[in-house]
Design a protein around this motif. Structure first.
Motif, mmCIF file in Angstrom:
data_model
loop_
_atom_site.group_PDB
_atom_site.id
_atom_site.type_symbol
_atom_site.label_atom_id
_atom_site.label_comp_id
_atom_site.label_asym_id
_atom_site.label_seq_id
_atom_site.Cartn_x
_atom_site.Cartn_y
_atom_site.Cartn_z
ATOM 1 N N HIS B 170 0.814 -1.234 -0.018
ATOM 2 C CA HIS B 170 -0.058 -0.057 0.004
ATOM 3 C C HIS B 170 0.802 1.255 0.082
ATOM 4 O O HIS B 170 0.414 2.534 0.063
ATOM 5 C CB HIS B 170 -1.062 0.006 1.378
ATOM 6 N N GLU B 171 2.246 1.004 0.086
ATOM 7 C CA GLU B 171 2.908 2.239 0.241
ATOM 8 C C GLU B 171 3.311 2.948 -1.025
ATOM 9 O O GLU B 171 3.917 4.018 -1.429
ATOM 10 C CB GLU B 171 4.276 1.989 0.757
ATOM 11 N N ALA B 172 3.175 2.221 -2.246
ATOM 12 C CA ALA B 172 3.666 2.607 -3.564
ATOM 13 C C ALA B 172 2.582 2.261 -4.408
ATOM 14 O O ALA B 172 1.781 1.146 -4.518
ATOM 15 C CB ALA B 172 5.188 2.391 -3.740
ATOM 16 N N ASP B 173 2.843 2.860 -5.836
ATOM 17 C CA ASP B 173 2.061 2.123 -6.862
ATOM 18 C C ASP B 173 3.145 1.322 -7.797
ATOM 19 O O ASP B 173 2.441 0.197 -8.498
ATOM 20 C CB ASP B 173 1.676 3.252 -7.898
ATOM 21 N N TRP B 174 4.128 1.719 -7.741
ATOM 22 C CA TRP B 174 5.138 0.699 -8.634
ATOM 23 C C TRP B 174 6.245 0.241 -7.729
ATOM 24 O O TRP B 174 6.647 1.216 -6.913
ATOM 25 C CB TRP B 174 5.795 1.549 -9.703
ATOM 26 N N PHE B 175 6.920 -0.863 -8.085
ATOM 27 C CA PHE B 175 8.059 -1.364 -7.268
ATOM 28 C C PHE B 175 9.157 -1.640 -8.263
ATOM 29 O O PHE B 175 8.989 -2.598 -8.915
ATOM 30 C CB PHE B 175 7.540 -2.637 -6.432
ATOM 31 N N ILE B 176 10.178 -0.923 -7.631
ATOM 32 C CA ILE B 176 11.447 -1.368 -8.677
ATOM 33 C C ILE B 176 12.439 -1.853 -7.844
ATOM 34 O O ILE B 176 12.850 -1.625 -6.785
ATOM 35 C CB ILE B 176 12.030 0.098 -9.212
ATOM 36 N N LYS B 177 13.148 -2.851 -8.398
ATOM 37 C CA LYS B 177 14.334 -3.670 -7.862
ATOM 38 C C LYS B 177 15.460 -3.084 -8.570
ATOM 39 O O LYS B 177 15.656 -2.935 -9.606
ATOM 40 C CB LYS B 177 14.192 -5.157 -8.112
ATOM 41 N N ALA B 178 16.544 -2.944 -7.830
ATOM 42 C CA ALA B 178 17.712 -2.280 -8.426
ATOM 43 C C ALA B 178 18.725 -3.040 -7.438
ATOM 44 O O ALA B 178 18.886 -3.551 -6.523
ATOM 45 C CB ALA B 178 17.950 -0.806 -8.077
ATOM 46 N N ASP B 179 20.135 -2.877 -8.059
ATOM 47 C CA ASP B 179 21.432 -3.196 -7.248
ATOM 48 C C ASP B 179 21.906 -2.106 -6.781
ATOM 49 O O ASP B 179 21.451 -0.942 -6.942
ATOM 50 C CB ASP B 179 22.411 -3.916 -8.425
ATOM 51 N N ASP B 180 23.097 -2.187 -5.924
ATOM 52 C CA ASP B 180 23.722 -1.290 -5.285
ATOM 53 C C ASP B 180 24.748 -0.738 -6.092
ATOM 54 O O ASP B 180 25.493 0.140 -5.875
ATOM 55 C CB ASP B 180 24.271 -1.749 -3.856
ATOM 56 N N ASP B 181 24.803 -1.139 -7.265
ATOM 57 C CA ASP B 181 25.725 -0.369 -8.377
ATOM 58 C C ASP B 181 24.860 0.217 -9.513
ATOM 59 O O ASP B 181 25.257 0.171 -10.776
ATOM 60 C CB ASP B 181 26.928 -1.090 -8.950
ATOM 61 N N THR B 182 23.433 0.363 -9.277
ATOM 62 C CA THR B 182 22.721 1.006 -10.376
ATOM 63 C C THR B 182 22.354 2.432 -9.902
ATOM 64 O O THR B 182 22.633 2.952 -8.936
ATOM 65 C CB THR B 182 21.131 0.399 -10.067
ATOM 66 N N TYR B 183 22.295 3.232 -10.900
ATOM 67 C CA TYR B 183 21.714 4.674 -10.667
ATOM 68 C C TYR B 183 20.512 4.697 -11.433
ATOM 69 O O TYR B 183 20.170 4.710 -12.719
ATOM 70 C CB TYR B 183 22.805 5.568 -11.405
ATOM 71 N N TYR B 220 13.044 -11.210 -20.743
ATOM 72 C CA TYR B 220 13.285 -11.079 -19.362
ATOM 73 C C TYR B 220 14.310 -9.730 -19.193
ATOM 74 O O TYR B 220 14.637 -9.039 -20.476
ATOM 75 C CB TYR B 220 14.070 -12.061 -18.866
ATOM 76 N N MET B 221 14.262 -8.970 -18.016
ATOM 77 C CA MET B 221 14.458 -7.853 -18.037
ATOM 78 C C MET B 221 15.892 -7.848 -17.323
ATOM 79 O O MET B 221 16.185 -8.752 -16.380
ATOM 80 C CB MET B 221 13.753 -7.029 -17.084
ATOM 81 N N SER B 222 16.626 -6.993 -17.635
ATOM 82 C CA SER B 222 18.258 -7.055 -16.923
ATOM 83 C C SER B 222 18.107 -6.655 -15.548
ATOM 84 O O SER B 222 17.486 -5.673 -15.004
ATOM 85 C CB SER B 222 19.026 -6.049 -17.753
ATOM 86 N N GLY B 223 18.598 -7.513 -14.551
ATOM 87 C CA GLY B 223 18.564 -7.444 -13.243
ATOM 88 C C GLY B 223 19.563 -6.212 -12.812
ATOM 89 O O GLY B 223 19.266 -5.735 -11.844
ATOM 90 N N GLY B 224 20.593 -5.998 -13.599
ATOM 91 C CA GLY B 224 21.626 -4.819 -13.145
ATOM 92 C C GLY B 224 20.964 -3.674 -13.153
ATOM 93 O O GLY B 224 21.368 -2.623 -12.264
ATOM 94 N N SER B 225 20.117 -3.236 -14.200
ATOM 95 C CA SER B 225 19.791 -1.642 -14.532
ATOM 96 C C SER B 225 18.340 -1.837 -13.962
ATOM 97 O O SER B 225 17.904 -0.723 -13.968
ATOM 98 C CB SER B 225 19.888 -1.375 -15.976
ATOM 99 N N GLY B 226 17.894 -2.961 -13.117
ATOM 100 C CA GLY B 226 16.720 -2.423 -12.528
ATOM 101 C C GLY B 226 15.389 -2.973 -13.412
ATOM 102 O O GLY B 226 15.347 -3.003 -14.737
ATOM 103 N N TYR B 227 14.370 -3.414 -12.575
ATOM 104 C CA TYR B 227 12.994 -3.580 -13.441
ATOM 105 C C TYR B 227 12.163 -3.236 -12.481
ATOM 106 O O TYR B 227 12.165 -3.151 -11.089
ATOM 107 C CB TYR B 227 12.962 -5.048 -13.779
ATOM 108 N N VAL B 228 10.904 -2.543 -12.991
ATOM 109 C CA VAL B 228 10.007 -1.961 -12.130
ATOM 110 C C VAL B 228 8.555 -2.854 -12.520
ATOM 111 O O VAL B 228 8.023 -2.990 -13.748
ATOM 112 C CB VAL B 228 9.577 -0.521 -12.324
ATOM 113 N N LEU B 229 8.071 -3.166 -11.456
ATOM 114 C CA LEU B 229 6.593 -4.076 -11.308
ATOM 115 C C LEU B 229 5.378 -3.036 -11.075
ATOM 116 O O LEU B 229 5.678 -2.207 -10.267
ATOM 117 C CB LEU B 229 6.733 -5.226 -10.499
ATOM 118 N N SER B 230 4.338 -3.143 -11.607
ATOM 119 C CA SER B 230 3.232 -2.463 -11.252
ATOM 120 C C SER B 230 2.695 -3.303 -10.157
ATOM 121 O O SER B 230 3.055 -4.193 -9.654
ATOM 122 C CB SER B 230 2.128 -2.385 -12.523
#
Lengths: 355, 373
Positions: B170-183, B220-230
């Motif tokens: 409930h805190e957000a509309d979109w949920f993005i996964k990123a690495d600690d070396d992503t910008y 599939y989506m690159s894990g390193g540059s992140g992917y965002v789920l609705s």
């Protein structure tokens, strides 16, 4: 008889006064309108002589010389004419010099490379001296003499940089705009030295005014008593020469005390300038350590090949959506008295860095 | 008294002559003066008023014409509520497109990587959590139960998304996964996501071709540059991840590949994140690679694995890029500095408008057009 004639005379007198007043107001308004149009017309005539502008740019400048940020850059390019002298060597022609030529060098009013060999792809001033650190000073002297002989009156400011320097030309022009090129001053990243004024770091680039270049060539390079040719550091020696001929070292820090000319790569100084680094002991003015760099930074040094294109990408290509950037006001040009006050203040500065 | 009598006598003595001559002279003089003066006044007033009016009208027209470029140079106010005109588009988007960021990290990188993410782009997320195996008082951490091994990435990712769905959906509309070396450029991400509804089962990232046995339109989506789920995609994933026929139950294998397979089998669409000129917004390497790719041969690995043909815009990235990868800690600050702090005089300001909303039935996802196999 008298009483019968009096009312007529009074009416006539008032009528005449009203008419005269109306006439004066009307002619005043018409005159003001004519004056305004005449001013615009004269401005248009001046602009018409500058053939380097397209018609749309002429129209835009005629109405609003700084109507938008884009026009500001175009306008400043004409108002602050900068000749760029870039030190390079044959082994760097295809790499660093080509990158300078393609990136920030393209924004100079004129770009001249100083090298020991010529190259058809670059505008090179060939200086027949072997490429070594000891000859850098001689190369720069020769370059300054050449520029003084051929381009002194065509440009306002003369920038010396290395081929691993990155200069943000728009910010440099905005910084230089208030200052008179006929005042004897030069700017860069000010370092401490064995002479009182200090010198400007060569790698971070330094920019001489027209009068500074004139003094350097007329009184220093031709002298047999001062400014002797030797094999020592180019920037230190140039700084010493300029001090001896009365060229004042200007202050390029912003309002928060950050240096606009940075003689290092931003990748190595973020998030803050580290303590006990080699750089900290060199600064003439102690740097502001709260964060790294000036928001209106002008130069960086030790820039790697890919970083040239990265800076171009960040500064001129990519955008962040929705950020509001306040348009920057153009500072007013300093008058003669104000300029002298500023020069006096700069000449009296002493270093506050005791390291 | 005597004077008055004298005057009267004079009048009565020569009444006809005096009356007629006075009347004629006075009449002629008065009428001539009045007519010419009135005409002169009227003429002057009319002409001058007309001239001044025309001038004022012309000046107003010039000012209006001149103002148009200026108005185009600032942010558009078309989409702002009347009471919020001072709010920038970025601030409006921060409220309207809520993004929860979760960063996969490990305790040994808390002080060298994760903390710098939090100080740079992480602070622009609506919420940010660091998925790790030990708590840290400087970071908003979520401690996962899976051990810290690279081959357990898929297990950690599953656990992280399920945890987020259970605790934070409930805190957000979109949920993005990123690495600690992503910008991540959060403003550009929100700009990209704005047309889509979070109730659409879709996710975005840099699209790669699916590996192994797969269907034609699978990616599939690159894990390193992140992917965002609705939010809907997150719900579908969390509820379907335990289905053995659709998602891998073991914790090994590449996290991004398994994520792509799982979401494909669950019916979540793999969105096209490119802009209207087909330039990439997510980029699985640092900008150097993109900017210098003219120097790279045609055997560059990215051209082979990309789902959408990267050569259709070689050296082309979007003007509003969203994500880069392999960005070291110090470089995060440089990215921040040049894009959020640096003041470049003379950069043209473009009129930025919010894109039109896309309904789910209008959504069109192009097929792969990369001919290299």
């Amino acid at each position: 008889m008298g009483s019968l004639f009096s009312p007529k005379k009074i009416l006539q007198s008032q009528y005449t006064m009203i008419l005269v007043m109306i006439r004066n107001i009307i002619f005043l308004v018409l005159g003001i309108m004519l004056g305004i149009r005449l001013t615009d017309f004269i401005g248009y005539l001046k602009l018409w002589r500058n053939n380097d502008l397209r018609a749309s740019e002429k129209a835009a400048l005629l109405k609003y010389p700084v109507a938008s940020e884009e026009h500001l850059a175009t306008w400043l390019r004409r108002e602050v004419r900068i000749l760029c002298l870039v030190l390079t060597m044959p082994s760097s022609h295809a790499t660093k010099a080509a990158l300078v030529n393609r990136t920030w060098g393209a924004r100079c009013n004129k770009l001249i490379f100083m090298s020991s060999q010529t190259d058809s792809n670059l505008n090179i001033l060939q200086i027949n001296k072997s490429e070594s650190r000891k000859n850098l000073y001689a190369k720069v002297r020769t370059g300054m003499a050449y520029v003084h002989k051929h381009y002194l009156n065509e440009y306002d400011w003369f920038l010396k940089a290395d081929d691993d320097t990155y200069i943000v030309m728009e910010n440099l022009r905005l910084f230089l705009y208030p200052y008179d090129p006929e005042s004897s001053v030069y700017f860069g990243c000010r370092f401490k030295a064995y002479f009182s004024q200090g010198y400007m770091s060569g790698g971070g680039g330094y920019v001489l005014s027209r009068d500074a270049l004139r003094r350097l060539n007329l009184f220093a390079l031709n002298s047999t008593t001062i400014c002797k040719l030797n094999g020592e550091s180019e920037d230190v020696q140039i700084g010493h020469c300029l001090q001896d001929v009365g060229v004042i070292a200007g202050d390029t820090r912003d309002f928060q005390g950050h240096h606009r000319f940075l003689p290092v790569n931003p990748f190595t100084v973020f998030p803050t300038i580290l303590s006990n680094s080699w750089l900290e002991g060199y600064f003439f003015h102690k740097p502001n350590k709260s964060d790294c760099c000036a928001a209106s930074a002008i130069s960086f040094h030790y820039v790697k090949d890919f970083e040239f294109e990265l800076f171009e990408f960040f500064l001129y290509y990519m955008r962040v959506f929705g950020l509001h950037r306040t348009p920057r006001a153009l500072p007013s040009r300093l008058g003669f008295r104000q300029m002298n006050e500023r020069l006096q203040h700069w000449s009296q500065q002493v270093t506050d860095n005791k390291n | 008294m005597a004077g008055e009598y004298i005057i009267l006598e004079n009048s009565s003595t020569y009444p006809g002559f005096h009356s007629s001559s006075n009347g004629l002279a006075n009449g002629m003089y008065r009428s001539a003066q009045r007519i010419s003066t009135d005409r002169l006044v009227l003429l002057i007033l009319l002409v001058s008023t007309t001239v001044i009016g025309l001038f004022a009208y012309w000046d107003v027209m010039v000012l209006n014409a001149g103002a148009l470029p200026l108005s185009r140079g600032t942010s558009s106010v078309d989409y702002m509520e009347p009471g919020l005109r001072n709010e920038t588009l970025a601030e409006k988007m921060h409220r309207e497109v809520r993004v929860l960021c979760w960063v996969l990290t490990t305790p040994k990188y808390h002080k060298t990587r994760a903390i710098h993410v939090l100080r740079t782009w992480g602070k622009r997320c609506n919420k940010i959590y660091f998925m790790t195996s030990e708590p840290d008082d400087e970071l908003p951490t979520v401690v996962l139960t899976k051990p810290d091994r690279y081959e357990m990435l898929w297990g950690k990712t599953k656990e992280a998304f399920v945890h987020i769905h259970e605790q934070m959906r409930h805190e957000a509309d979109w949920f993005i996964k990123a690495d600690d070396d992503t910008y991540l450029f959060l403003e550009n991400l929100r700009y990209m996501l704005y047309p889509y509804s979070p109730e659409t089962p879709i996710y975005f990232g840099f699209n790669y071709k699916m590996v192994g046995t797969h269907q034609k339109n699978e990616s599939y989506m690159s894990g390193g540059s992140g992917y965002v789920l609705s939010r809907e995609a997150l719900r579908i994933f969390a509820e379907g991840v335990n289905d053995t026929t659709k998602c891998r139950q073991e914790d090994d294998h590449a996290e991004d590949v398994e994520m792509g397979k799982c979401l494909f089998n669950l019916g979540v669409k793999a969105g096209d994140s490119r802009d209207e000129q087909l330039r990439n917004r997510f980029y699985p390497i640092a900008p150097y690679g993109a900017l210098l790719s003219g120097n790279v041969g045609m055997d560059f690995w990215l051209y082979k694995y990309a789902y959408y043909n990267p050569r259709s815009c070689m050296d082309c990235l979007s003007e509003y890029p969203v994500a880069f990868h392999y960005v070291h800690s110090k470089q995060l600050y440089v990215y921040d500095y040049f894009n959020y702090q640096f003041q470049l005089s003379g950069r043209a300001q473009v009129a930025e408008r919010l894109p039109k909303k896309i309904r789910e039935e209008e959504l069109v996802i192009p097929e792969s057009d990369n001919p290299v196999s």
